[in-house]
Write a protein that holds these residues in place. Structure first.
Motif, PDB file in Angstrom:
ATOM      1  N   ARG A  72     -35.895  24.203 -59.811  1.00 51.67           N
ATOM      2  CA  ARG A  72     -34.742  24.910 -60.396  1.00 51.67           C
ATOM      3  C   ARG A  72     -33.996  25.716 -59.322  1.00 51.67           C
ATOM      4  N   PHE A  73     -34.747  26.371 -58.450  1.00 48.75           N
ATOM      5  CA  PHE A  73     -34.127  27.133 -57.359  1.00 48.75           C
ATOM      6  C   PHE A  73     -33.315  26.209 -56.451  1.00 48.75           C
ATOM      7  N   TYR A  74     -33.914  25.120 -55.980  1.00 47.36           N
ATOM      8  CA  TYR A  74     -33.205  24.217 -55.072  1.00 47.36           C
ATOM      9  C   TYR A  74     -31.965  23.621 -55.750  1.00 47.36           C
ATOM     10  N   CYS A  75     -32.073  23.285 -57.029  1.00 46.22           N
ATOM     11  CA  CYS A  75     -30.907  22.751 -57.744  1.00 46.22           C
ATOM     12  C   CYS A  75     -29.803  23.789 -57.875  1.00 46.22           C
ATOM     13  N   SER A  76     -30.163  25.072 -57.887  1.00 42.88           N
ATOM     14  CA  SER A  76     -29.134  26.123 -57.956  1.00 42.88           C
ATOM     15  C   SER A  76     -28.444  26.338 -56.611  1.00 42.88           C
ATOM     16  N   VAL A  77     -29.100  25.958 -55.530  1.00 42.98           N
ATOM     17  CA  VAL A  77     -28.564  26.184 -54.182  1.00 42.98           C
ATOM     18  C   VAL A  77     -27.643  25.049 -53.745  1.00 42.98           C
ATOM     19  N   PHE A  78     -28.010  23.816 -54.062  1.00 40.69           N
ATOM     20  CA  PHE A  78     -27.286  22.654 -53.553  1.00 40.69           C
ATOM     21  C   PHE A  78     -26.397  22.039 -54.621  1.00 40.69           C
ATOM     22  N   PRO A  79     -25.153  21.720 -54.262  1.00 38.08           N
ATOM     23  CA  PRO A  79     -24.253  21.083 -55.231  1.00 38.08           C
ATOM     24  C   PRO A  79     -24.726  19.671 -55.580  1.00 38.08           C
ATOM     25  N   HIS A  80     -24.260  19.194 -56.701  1.00 40.87           N
ATOM     26  CA  HIS A  80     -24.568  17.830 -57.160  1.00 40.87           C
ATOM     27  C   HIS A  80     -26.078  17.622 -57.244  1.00 40.87           C
ATOM     28  N   SER A  81     -26.751  18.572 -57.858  1.00 38.34           N
ATOM     29  CA  SER A  81     -28.205  18.536 -57.968  1.00 38.34           C
ATOM     30  C   SER A  81     -28.616  18.669 -59.422  1.00 38.34           C
ATOM     31  N   ARG A  82     -29.789  18.089 -59.741  1.00 39.20           N
ATOM     32  CA  ARG A  82     -30.241  18.155 -61.126  1.00 39.20           C
ATOM     33  C   ARG A  82     -31.719  17.800 -61.212  1.00 39.20           C
ATOM     34  N   ILE A  83     -32.365  18.312 -62.233  1.00 38.87           N
ATOM     35  CA  ILE A  83     -33.726  17.912 -62.566  1.00 38.87           C
ATOM     36  C   ILE A  83     -33.618  16.694 -63.466  1.00 38.87           C
ATOM     37  N   THR A  84     -34.354  15.649 -63.131  1.00 40.79           N
ATOM     38  CA  THR A  84     -34.255  14.417 -63.908  1.00 40.79           C
ATOM     39  C   THR A  84     -35.489  14.151 -64.767  1.00 40.79           C
ATOM     40  N   GLN A  85     -36.616  14.800 -64.448  1.00 39.64           N
ATOM     41  CA  GLN A  85     -37.820  14.549 -65.243  1.00 39.64           C
ATOM     42  C   GLN A  85     -38.832  15.671 -65.023  1.00 39.64           C
ATOM     43  N   VAL A  86     -39.490  16.073 -66.092  1.00 37.91           N
ATOM     44  CA  VAL A  86     -40.598  17.018 -66.008  1.00 37.91           C
ATOM     45  C   VAL A  86     -41.758  16.404 -66.774  1.00 37.91           C
ATOM     46  N   THR A  87     -42.916  16.273 -66.113  1.00 43.11           N
ATOM     47  CA  THR A  87     -44.112  15.768 -66.782  1.00 43.11           C
ATOM     48  C   THR A  87     -45.152  16.881 -66.835  1.00 43.11           C
ATOM     49  N   HIS A  88     -46.052  16.753 -67.797  1.00 45.45           N
ATOM     50  CA  HIS A  88     -47.047  17.805 -68.041  1.00 45.45           C
ATOM     51  C   HIS A  88     -48.463  17.252 -67.960  1.00 45.45           C
ATOM     52  N   PHE A  89     -49.399  18.121 -67.616  1.00 40.66           N
ATOM     53  CA  PHE A  89     -50.799  17.723 -67.568  1.00 40.66           C
ATOM     54  C   PHE A  89     -51.286  17.404 -68.983  1.00 40.66           C
ATOM     55  N   PRO A  90     -52.019  16.316 -69.141  1.00 36.35           N
ATOM     56  CA  PRO A  90     -52.622  15.998 -70.444  1.00 36.35           C
ATOM     57  C   PRO A  90     -53.981  16.707 -70.575  1.00 36.35           C
ATOM     58  N   ASP A  91     -54.589  16.528 -71.711  1.00 36.25           N
ATOM     59  CA  ASP A  91     -55.956  17.031 -71.905  1.00 36.25           C
ATOM     60  C   ASP A  91     -56.928  16.326 -70.954  1.00 36.25           C
ATOM     61  N   ALA A  92     -56.700  15.044 -70.748  1.00 32.96           N
ATOM     62  CA  ALA A  92     -57.601  14.251 -69.905  1.00 32.96           C
ATOM     63  C   ALA A  92     -57.575  14.731 -68.462  1.00 32.96           C
ATOM     64  N   GLY A  93     -58.735  14.706 -67.829  1.00 37.83           N
ATOM     65  CA  GLY A  93     -58.823  14.986 -66.405  1.00 37.83           C
ATOM     66  C   GLY A  93     -58.944  16.442 -66.012  1.00 37.83           C
ATOM     67  N   GLN A  94     -59.046  17.339 -66.979  1.00 36.87           N
ATOM     68  CA  GLN A  94     -59.109  18.759 -66.641  1.00 36.87           C
ATOM     69  C   GLN A  94     -60.307  19.095 -65.773  1.00 36.87           C
ATOM     70  N   GLU A  95     -61.375  18.335 -65.882  1.00 40.04           N
ATOM     71  CA  GLU A  95     -62.535  18.584 -65.036  1.00 40.04           C
ATOM     72  C   GLU A  95     -62.232  18.299 -63.566  1.00 40.04           C
ATOM     73  N   VAL A  96     -61.186  17.522 -63.310  1.00 41.01           N
ATOM     74  CA  VAL A  96     -60.781  17.203 -61.939  1.00 41.01           C
ATOM     75  C   VAL A  96     -59.657  18.122 -61.468  1.00 41.01           C
ATOM     76  N   HIS A  97     -58.560  18.180 -62.253  1.00 37.48           N
ATOM     77  CA  HIS A  97     -57.396  18.935 -61.802  1.00 37.48           C
ATOM     78  C   HIS A  97     -57.462  20.404 -62.175  1.00 37.48           C
ATOM     79  N   GLY A  98     -58.182  20.779 -63.198  1.00 39.38           N
ATOM     80  CA  GLY A  98     -58.350  22.185 -63.566  1.00 39.38           C
ATOM     81  C   GLY A  98     -57.112  22.870 -64.108  1.00 39.38           C
ATOM     82  N   LYS A  99     -56.082  22.122 -64.435  1.00 42.80           N
ATOM     83  CA  LYS A  99     -54.840  22.703 -64.945  1.00 42.80           C
ATOM     84  C   LYS A  99     -54.831  22.673 -66.468  1.00 42.80           C
ATOM     85  N   PRO A 100     -54.267  23.683 -67.087  1.00 44.66           N
ATOM     86  CA  PRO A 100     -54.203  23.690 -68.554  1.00 44.66           C
ATOM     87  C   PRO A 100     -53.346  22.535 -69.088  1.00 44.66           C
TER      88      PRO A 100
END
Length: 165
Positions: A22-50
């Motif tokens: 979001r910060f970089y898109c605010s700094v540079f013209p003609h910029s945008r976020i095109t996709q956001v993905t989220h951690f699933p329930d699976a794999g938490q024992e490896v990645h440790g993310k909620p």
């Protein structure tokens, strides 16, 4: 064999991938976020993310695609990799320098800086390659002038380049 998709730099963050995109898109013209993905329930024992927290953000800065990954604290940025922003004017240099050093960024020598996320940038005039590859006397004057600078002073570099030896 040809490359089917363009190369995409992937930036590794601990937990700030979406904030950074979001910060970089605010700094540079003609910029945008095109996709956001989220951690699933699976794999938490490896990645440790909620589950449901941001995994990856895909974004474009001026048409260049980037990925930002929330991979954890294992890896951090250093100066071995940086992004060059070639500027046409002192106003552009000033804009990017000010924006990218804001809120905890660090100024460095010769047009280099680190942003608040620790990513290194080179804010340079678009003509710097031409100036540094000219005749030896002109390029030496430009290099000597640039080595004394933090933020680039385009006028001073142009004067050093044109100065009669």
């Amino acid at each position: 064999m040809h490359l089917s998709h363009p190369l995409t730099p992937c930036l590794w963050f601990d937990t700030k991938a979406e904030d950074a995109a979001r910060f970089y898109c605010s700094v540079f013209p003609h910029s945008r976020i095109t996709q956001v993905t989220h951690f699933p329930d699976a794999g938490q024992e490896v990645h440790g993310k909620p589950a449901g927290s941001v995994l990856m953000v895909v974004f474009e800065l001026g048409g260049q695609r980037f990925s930002a990954l929330n991979g954890g604290p294992q890896f951090t940025f250093d100066e071995a990799v940086s992004f060059q922003v070639l500027c046409e004017s002192q106003d552009e240099i000033d804009h990017y320098w000010t924006a990218l050093t804001a809120d905890g960024g660090e100024e460095g020598p010769c047009g280099w800086l680190k942003d608040k996320f620790g990513l290194s940038w080179q804010i340079a005039p678009a003509e710097i390659g031409e100036m540094l590859s000219a005749d030896p006397e002109s390029s030496a004057r430009v290099m000597s002038a640039m080595l004394k600078m933090g933020k680039i002073d385009l006028g001073a570099l142009q004067n050093a380049f044109r100065q009669a030896g």
